[in-house]
Design an enzyme around this catalytic site. Structure first.
Site: not given
Ligand code: PMM
Length: 299
Positions: A224, A262
């Site tokens: 991030k 994650r």
């Molecule tokens: N961030 C993204 C996508 N899904 N789910 C949860 N539970 N928490 C998060 O902070 C989160 C998520 C965005 O990140 P990406 O597009 O890099 O996967």
């Protein structure tokens, strides 16, 4: 290490779990386009398990700041075959969606966890679906859709406000029939949290306060912008070069009792949670012969 929690349908390994990300999107925040083809997404998800992922999170809609929404039909077309095949291969699959309709079809296809970045706010039908299906549910702190979420990042006390808003959302889900034992909480790093302000770091610094809410906590800092910004030299570090920093966040989160992290690059984070567990129990699992082999190839 933090409190112990067991979620329906999910593994309990006595340590922080690793959720590997498969974004079946052309435009995701950090791995956009790489796994857009379902066949490649399935192979990628399988590889993440071989590298040590305990859960694979499949998403069909980008939530990057400024992203526009896709239709439910398109989202389903992207995620359903990937969820079905990974579940058939024995993987614990999570579906990253804000839509009850998509969550329902993914659960029918074998998903054991619904990961809703809107915490039930984007789709009023989500609470009913989670209640009736009985699956585990990630409730993330959210203040609005991606197109304008950063304008809502206004806080007097970010930690207290995120805690209060998560508690309110959790109570709303429980009033709608969700069993508290289904719920995982997520402070939503990067979502209505500004990378140029201390929001994300304040939440990580006070991560243990989230145990007050009595539910497991998921930390999703992988690649991030608050990491890119921290590592500016002076140009922001590209997302894909933030994996060592992500693993550091994982180690510290696991030590402070996170239920799961994650992440995009699974291997270093799978290593990190094992280091944190061995450090925390002084190697007791090795002595008891309970240490896991790293490679679960063949699942
Ligand atoms: N961030 C993204 C996508 N899904 N789910 C949860 N539970 N928490 C998060 O902070 C989160 C998520 C965005 O990140 P990406 O597009 O890099 O996967």
């Amino acid at each position: 290490m933090g409190p112990k929690h067991t979620l329906p349908g999910l593994p309990d390994r006595g340590r922080c779990l690793v959720m590997g990300v498969v974004n079946v999107t052309p435009d995701s925040f950090s791995d956009g386009g790489a796994w857009f083809d379902p066949g490649r997404a399935i192979e990628h998800g399988t590889r993440l398990v071989e590298e040590g992922a305990d859960i694979v999170d499949v998403g069909g809609e980008s939530t990057r700041p400024g992203a526009q929404r896709v239709s439910a039909e398109e989202e389903l077309r992207r995620v359903e075959p990937v969820v079905r095949e990974l579940a058939a291969r024995g993987v614990a699959v999570s579906v990253d969606t804000m839509r009850a309709e998509v969550a329902e079809r993914a659960v029918e296809a074998g998903a054991v966890l619904v990961n809703d970045v809107s915490g039930g706010m984007a789709d009023p039908a989500m609470a009913r679906l989670v209640a009736s299906s009985g699956v585990a549910y990630v409730l993330m702190h959210w203040r609005g859709h991606s197109h304008d979420m950063q304008s809502r990042a206004v806080y007097t006390d970010v930690v207290q406000e995120v805690l209060d808003e998560l508690r309110d959302r959790m109570e709303a889900m429980i009033s709608a029939g969700v069993d508290p034992g289904q719920i995982v909480l997520d402070p939503g790093l990067g979502f209505s949290k500004r990378p140029e302000q201390a929001h994300n770091w304040a939440l990580l610094h006070d991560l243990e306060r989230f145990h007050e809410l009595g539910r497991p906590v998921l930390v999703a800092g992988s690649r991030k912008r608050f990491l890119s910004r921290l590592l500016s030299d002076p140009k922001e570090r590209p997302f894909t070069e933030c994996d060592a920093a992500t693993a550091a966040v994982t180690t510290l989160s696991a030590d402070r009792g996170a239920w799961a992290v994650r992440v995009h690059d699974v291997r270093p984070n799978a290593d990190a949670v094992r280091v944190a567990a061995a450090w925390s129990d002084g190697g007791a699992r090795l002595d008891e012969g309970r240490a896991e082999p790293m490679d679960r190839g063949g699942l």
